[in-house]
Write a protein that holds these residues in place. Structure first.
Motif, short mmCIF file in Angstrom:
data_model
loop_
_atom_site.label_atom_id
_atom_site.label_comp_id
_atom_site.label_asym_id
_atom_site.label_seq_id
_atom_site.Cartn_x
_atom_site.Cartn_y
_atom_site.Cartn_z
N LEU A 69 0.81 -1.21 0.00
CA LEU A 69 0.00 0.00 0.00
C LEU A 69 0.85 1.27 0.00
O LEU A 69 0.39 2.33 -0.42
CB LEU A 69 -0.93 0.01 1.22
CG LEU A 69 -2.05 -1.02 1.17
CD1 LEU A 69 -2.68 -1.19 2.55
CD2 LEU A 69 -3.10 -0.62 0.14
N PHE A 70 2.08 1.15 0.49
CA PHE A 70 2.95 2.33 0.54
C PHE A 70 4.40 1.86 0.42
O PHE A 70 4.88 1.05 1.21
CB PHE A 70 2.75 3.08 1.86
CG PHE A 70 3.51 4.38 1.94
CD1 PHE A 70 3.18 5.44 1.11
CD2 PHE A 70 4.54 4.55 2.85
CE1 PHE A 70 3.87 6.65 1.18
CE2 PHE A 70 5.23 5.74 2.92
CZ PHE A 70 4.90 6.80 2.09
N HIS A 71 5.06 2.37 -0.62
CA HIS A 71 6.45 2.01 -0.92
C HIS A 71 7.29 3.25 -0.63
O HIS A 71 7.57 4.06 -1.51
CB HIS A 71 6.54 1.59 -2.38
CG HIS A 71 7.82 0.90 -2.76
ND1 HIS A 71 8.32 -0.16 -2.07
CD2 HIS A 71 8.68 1.15 -3.78
CE1 HIS A 71 9.44 -0.57 -2.65
NE2 HIS A 71 9.68 0.22 -3.69
N GLY A 72 7.64 3.41 0.65
CA GLY A 72 8.13 4.68 1.14
C GLY A 72 9.32 5.26 0.41
O GLY A 72 9.40 6.48 0.22
N GLN B 119 9.99 5.36 -2.59
CA GLN B 119 9.61 6.00 -3.85
C GLN B 119 8.41 6.92 -3.69
O GLN B 119 8.03 7.61 -4.64
CB GLN B 119 9.27 4.92 -4.89
CG GLN B 119 10.39 3.96 -5.18
CD GLN B 119 11.57 4.63 -5.85
OE1 GLN B 119 11.43 5.23 -6.92
NE2 GLN B 119 12.74 4.56 -5.24
N GLU B 120 7.80 6.94 -2.49
CA GLU B 120 6.54 7.67 -2.34
C GLU B 120 6.57 8.67 -1.19
O GLU B 120 5.51 9.08 -0.71
CB GLU B 120 5.38 6.68 -2.19
CG GLU B 120 5.18 5.84 -3.44
CD GLU B 120 3.98 4.92 -3.37
OE1 GLU B 120 3.01 5.16 -4.11
OE2 GLU B 120 4.02 3.95 -2.58
N GLY B 121 7.78 9.03 -0.72
CA GLY B 121 7.87 10.17 0.18
C GLY B 121 8.22 9.89 1.62
O GLY B 121 8.22 10.81 2.44
N ALA B 122 8.57 8.63 1.97
CA ALA B 122 8.97 8.33 3.35
C ALA B 122 9.95 7.17 3.32
O ALA B 122 9.58 6.02 3.57
CB ALA B 122 7.76 8.01 4.23
N GLY B 123 11.19 7.48 2.97
CA GLY B 123 12.22 6.44 2.83
C GLY B 123 12.32 5.54 4.05
O GLY B 123 12.31 6.01 5.18
N GLY B 124 12.40 4.24 3.80
CA GLY B 124 12.56 3.29 4.90
C GLY B 124 11.27 2.84 5.53
O GLY B 124 11.30 2.11 6.53
N LEU B 125 10.13 3.25 4.99
CA LEU B 125 8.84 2.84 5.55
C LEU B 125 8.05 2.07 4.50
O LEU B 125 7.92 2.51 3.35
CB LEU B 125 8.04 4.06 6.00
CG LEU B 125 6.67 3.77 6.62
CD1 LEU B 125 6.82 3.03 7.95
CD2 LEU B 125 5.87 5.06 6.80
N THR B 126 7.52 0.89 4.88
CA THR B 126 6.66 0.12 3.99
C THR B 126 5.36 -0.23 4.71
O THR B 126 5.36 -0.46 5.92
CB THR B 126 7.34 -1.18 3.52
OG1 THR B 126 7.64 -2.01 4.64
CG2 THR B 126 8.61 -0.87 2.75
N VAL B 127 4.29 -0.25 3.95
CA VAL B 127 2.98 -0.63 4.48
C VAL B 127 2.40 -1.68 3.54
O VAL B 127 2.16 -1.40 2.36
CB VAL B 127 2.03 0.58 4.56
CG1 VAL B 127 0.68 0.14 5.13
CG2 VAL B 127 2.63 1.70 5.40
N ASP B 128 2.21 -2.88 4.06
CA ASP B 128 1.74 -3.99 3.24
C ASP B 128 0.47 -4.59 3.84
O ASP B 128 0.36 -4.74 5.07
CB ASP B 128 2.81 -5.10 3.16
CG ASP B 128 4.08 -4.65 2.49
OD1 ASP B 128 3.98 -3.88 1.51
OD2 ASP B 128 5.17 -5.05 2.94
N ARG B 129 -0.43 -4.98 2.96
CA ARG B 129 -1.59 -5.74 3.40
C ARG B 129 -1.35 -7.22 3.11
O ARG B 129 -0.97 -7.59 1.99
CB ARG B 129 -2.86 -5.29 2.69
CG ARG B 129 -4.09 -6.09 3.16
CD ARG B 129 -5.35 -5.75 2.40
NE ARG B 129 -6.46 -6.54 2.91
CZ ARG B 129 -7.70 -6.53 2.40
NH1 ARG B 129 -7.96 -5.77 1.35
NH2 ARG B 129 -8.65 -7.29 2.93
N TYR B 130 -1.56 -8.05 4.11
CA TYR B 130 -1.54 -9.50 3.95
C TYR B 130 -2.87 -10.04 4.45
O TYR B 130 -3.02 -10.40 5.62
CB TYR B 130 -0.39 -10.13 4.74
CG TYR B 130 0.97 -9.92 4.13
CD1 TYR B 130 1.47 -10.81 3.18
CD2 TYR B 130 1.77 -8.83 4.48
CE1 TYR B 130 2.72 -10.63 2.61
CE2 TYR B 130 3.02 -8.64 3.92
CZ TYR B 130 3.49 -9.55 2.98
OH TYR B 130 4.73 -9.36 2.42
#
Length: 338
Positions: free
Chosen positions: A32-35, A37-48
């Motif tokens: 949902l969020f690939h930090g 490349q999308e404005g917050a380096g080092g942060l990922t948000v994934d739905r499982y």
């Protein structure tokens, strides 16, 4: 630079068409969020599936920001997801599970299931390892395998939790062999098979990559002078119709070294020889510092030197939930038709 809230809202907005397609095809596991490349380096948000997995790799996320993120995702997706936050910014994050920022509910940490391409997968927000049990950026490759496996003998190398093998079985493969060094990974692969009882059974081989692939390729297994090799499964020389090679960036064992930067050819050569004359080899390289064109040239040159020139080479990019601003995503995938 936009705030995290603004960046997350923009990312969710951009994914709406993709999420609609994924839900229609039976997928509820995606980024949902690939930090980076999308404005917050080092942060990922994934739905499982029912779980929302938030991970920070550079700096810890503050609790209020984490809870606001969770609420926004729930509102946008219309779900009540189970939050798991893994702070991987500290050097000992692999073993330190004190969770000073956020304590996940027991339900969130229980064995759950997610879905991709209509198949069911085991989901664990925390387990003995640290990586999620399903790498989401390889989804397009798994989908390609599912669509092109009918009647094929399929070999899944560095199989991890055997998602590619599961897709091959679902696609009608007449044989699926999963190879991985770690019994824990294969155990999850067996769980994934059991979660899809309508599929034919797969094979699981626990072995170091080098002795297994070199036996299949008909190559000798090298032994350093004065060093006795550990035991390994004995396998007959043979070829497969569809082979997937997705190695880690670096690993070392008594049999050899996996090094995607300096020596991809030692991995690639036996994999090519274990691929049937008219077969397909899907090979991956997940190092960001390796340029696609340089690696592609190296792969094609290796095949040509072996007398196995490639008739067709297709680049398979990750899906849109893994955007790349410069068009060079870390994960590079080539589909080679011999």
């Amino acid at each position: 630079m936009p705030s995290l809230d603004q960046a997350l809202r923009a990312a969710l907005d951009s994914r709406q068409p993709l999420l609609a397609d994924l839900h229609q095809q039976g997928t509820d596991c995606y980024r949902l969020f690939h930090g980076s490349q999308e404005g917050a380096g080092g942060l990922t948000v994934d739905r499982y599936g029912p779980q929302l997995l938030v991970q920070s790799f550079h700096t810890s996320l503050e609790r209020d920001a984490l809870l606001a993120l969770h609420q926004l995702v729930n509102e946008r997706l219309g779900v009540d997801s189970l939050l798991v936050y893994n702070d991987r910014s500290q050097g000992n994050s692999r073993i330190d599970r004190r969770d000073p920022v956020y304590q996940a509910d027991e339900q969130a940490l229980a064995d759950l299931t997610g879905h991709e391409w209509g198949l069911t997968y085991r989901v664990r927000g925390r387990h003995a390892g640290q990586d999620p049990l399903l790498f989401l950026d390889l989804r397009n490759a798994r989908g390609w395998v599912k669509a092109h496996s009918a009647g094929k003998r399929v070999l899944n190398l560095f199989a991890y939790t055997c998602g590619v093998g599961l897709c091959a079985a679902a696609g009608g493969a007449r044989e699926v062999v999963n190879l991985d060094f770690a019994e824990g990974n294969l155990a999850v692969g067996r769980e994934n098979g059991a979660l899809n009882p309508e599929l034919p059974p797969m094979q699981f081989i626990q072995s170091d990559y080098f002795p297994a692939i070199r036996q299949w390729a008909g190559l000798p297994i090298a032994q350093r002078r004065g060093h006795k090799l550990p035991s390994y499964p004995r396998l007959e020389q043979r070829q497969f119709d569809l082979v997937l090679l997705d190695p880690p960036a670096w690993a070392k064992s008594a049999f050899g070294t996996v090094d995607l930067l300096r020596d991809y050819q030692s991995l690639l050569k036996p994999a090519i020889l274990a691929t049937a004359e008219d077969g397909v080899l899907i090979c991956c390289n997940n190092l960001a510092k390796v340029a696609l064109e340089d690696w592609r040239e190296q792969v094609l040159r290796c095949a040509s030197k072996l007398g196995r020139p490639v008739r067709d080479c297709q680049v398979l990019p990750p899906a849109a939930d893994f955007p790349s601003l410069d068009g060079n995503p870390p994960l590079k995938t080539l589909i080679l038709q011999f």
